[in-house]
Scaffold this motif. Sequence first.
Motif, short mmCIF file in Angstrom:
data_model
loop_
_atom_site.label_atom_id
_atom_site.label_comp_id
_atom_site.label_asym_id
_atom_site.label_seq_id
_atom_site.Cartn_x
_atom_site.Cartn_y
_atom_site.Cartn_z
N UNK A 1 0.85 -1.21 0.00
CA UNK A 1 0.00 0.00 0.00
C UNK A 1 0.88 1.25 0.00
N UNK A 2 1.94 1.20 0.82
CA UNK A 2 2.80 2.39 0.89
C UNK A 2 3.56 2.57 -0.43
N UNK A 3 4.01 1.47 -1.05
CA UNK A 3 4.65 1.54 -2.37
C UNK A 3 3.71 2.19 -3.37
N UNK A 4 2.45 1.73 -3.34
CA UNK A 4 1.49 2.19 -4.34
C UNK A 4 1.13 3.66 -4.15
N UNK A 5 1.05 4.06 -2.91
CA UNK A 5 0.73 5.48 -2.66
C UNK A 5 1.90 6.35 -3.16
N UNK A 6 3.12 5.90 -2.88
CA UNK A 6 4.30 6.62 -3.39
C UNK A 6 4.27 6.67 -4.92
#
Lengths: 473, 367
Positions: free
Chosen positions: B61-66
Amino acid sequence: MITQIIIDIIQYLFFIYSICAILSYLVLATISAIETIEYKHKNSFVNYKEIMSSTISPSISIIAPAYNESLNIVENVRSLLSNHYVNYDVIIINDGSKDDSLEKLITVYNLVPVDYLMNEQIVTQPLRKGIYKSTNPAFEKLIVVDKENGGKSDALNMGLNISNSKYVACIDVDCLLLEDSLQKMIKPFLEITDKKVIAAGGVIRISNSCIVKDGKLHDVNFPKKLIEQGQILEYIRAFLLGRMAWSRLNGLLVISGAFGLFDKKIAIQVGGYDKNTVGEDMELVVRMRGYMEEQNKKYKVAYIPDPLCWTEAPDNYKIFISQRNRWTRGTIETLKKHRKIGFNPKYKTLGVLSYPYWFFFERMAPVVEFVGILYFAILVISNKIRWDYAFSFIVLAYLFTVFFSLIALITEELTYHQYKKKGTGFRLLLIAFLEPLVNHPFILYAAIRGNIDYYFNKKKKWGEMTRKGMTKA
Amino acid sequence: MSIHQSLFNYINESSLIIQVTWIMSAFFMVVIIPLTFYFRYLRKHLRKQERTVALYEQKYESYLINYLYSGNEQEIISPEQQVIINQLKRSTSESYKRKILISVLIKLKNEISGEIAESIQTLYFHSGLMQYALNRLNHKKWYVIAKGIRELKQFHIKEAYDQVILHINHPRREVRKEMQLYMVSLFHFEGLKFLELLETPLSEWDQIQLLGVLERLESKNISNIKLWLRSNNKSVVFFALKLAKIYNQFECKEEIINLLNHINKKVRLESIQVLNYLDVIEAKEILKENIEKRTLEEQIAFFKMMENLYEKSDESFIINFIHSEVFEIKVSSLKILKILNKDKFTKLKVEFPDPDFLKIINFLENN
């Protein structure tokens, strides 16, 4: 010499029976495993939300008979009204309750008497105060019928007369249905194209100690009492390893009265529920199946292994024995009433597989066990007992039960994994080892009492189940 | 003599029953021990797995938000986004991680729309996930194929059309259903052309799901359904009848009228209901001619149609059915009579004092 020959013959008969029982359980467990894997694959990518929002999904009536349920009736109805299926109504049949169930419903749900034209296709006890509907649009799905007391079957038959839906879900009013239960139950009726699905049954789980909030299951807990734990194990075994296999073989004979979905037209064509039996749930399924076989129509009784319905189980031995006594009488009555089906190749799987299995391993099992105990006692008294023989049998019976329970528990973990909390695993294991000692003797006693009551106490009908209500959050 | 030896001798000298019983007991004993440990291991493993999944979900999720916030308008993929894609690519080689990544992507895709949703689609393509889904379509196991099609549908991969359509008559209904949903979700009413090639049954469950997808579309420009109404596949005819009803396809009335003589009684029944819904008065006259030769369900449906399409001239016809043994027909006939000739209806009370009959009359009088 002759005595020894008789003893040998009896021993061989017990031995053959035990081996057949063990083998049948193993075969059923294997078939269940295959069916469960297939079911999980099939449903791993089904989006039930799509069907529940569709206005063209077929109509379903939930029929719930209630007798003196004043304590929980308002909450129970609220729970039934919170289902996510779009096209359904809830028909509560107040079966001549002597308490204030009706008054409570009238007050809480703003009910008023309505004129209702009913096609009385099945004869039932007459209406008492009549039929009620709510003036509040929020409860437009609710119909309450107040009738003279006639028993559970009579109340369900009244529901069949009242319903305008194509399918009817017959349930116990105190059952807690999960919100997507109707979507899951209706699926086989709509999906199978080469056969007519006449009924579908779901898994019943035990709600004792579970937390309920706003009519919904909030938290699954494992109860503390051994009697309740034993029943949880027993239900897992029966539903995940037994009925699943019978479903694959299309030989399911019983759909639990707590929650079953039926094709209304067929249920009415066969005459509805039988008022003269205490095993009305099993009897209706057998009669519907028999009817379809006689009509030479392709059909299926489907089974959904998902835990869709949660119900309160007896938490003391008195009520437990009374319940099992009734189940035994229900089985005997149904098998006796439909004896022409048994061992009759005209009825295909039903006649040559399901019926014989139920007769030998469900109806006769407690009788054989009891005779075995008597025989054991006679041998002890007459000093003819072979202790190693007796001991080997007891050990085998115990180990097999534990083995089978473990298989059921592992299946549960691999599939639905309902009892997730830490520490529950140990208690589940413990009950697998204790259940043959703590619950089984009472089940056997209840079954023998059931046999005695069936043959010598014909007046005995339903026992009483005192409701405590589910634990609220 | 050792215990082992005496036990062996005892078993050897025992009767067959005892031998078999002890052998089975020993077998179960031996199996119970590892099963007990396995059960303990399984619960621990499931708990650990749950934690790991949650951890990876959070990470992805954090990868995708970045990834979503590193985009710019000049390039399809910015250098920062390329770095994230490369990191994710490494995860996609393991099926376990790939599964988690896809579920996170789908969750995110369902929550957003517009350019950001397109950006997710670009990521799906460039991270190699699409190729994995396409490879699934050639798998031996049916459920792998079905999941592959489902994934391609969820990420709107229209380019897979040729490979997906190959499964139109797959022996497993689950695969067929995913193929059908792919067609309709991505190509809307145009996608329904698969009906012309469909040789297998389209179940009621499939039909409801397809109609659900169509209902959610903004465009209501339905294709020409006449061909499907003439299909040899009766389930396609059923589906076309549903479309005719939902999208008010009055121009298909000739085809639907022809279905009144279809060989399948359910098709005939459904046709009556659709013609009733579309107010096709000609159908009433056709049905009147041979109504008594039709099935009970068709007769009931016809009288429901009469309730909707009655004319003054129908009175003499209706009067013949007010004592029908079929409850629904009796009620419908009386309902129509009440509207066409109130006096005659009221007189029935005196003429026929049968309590069940009176119950219906009284109900209709008050409602």
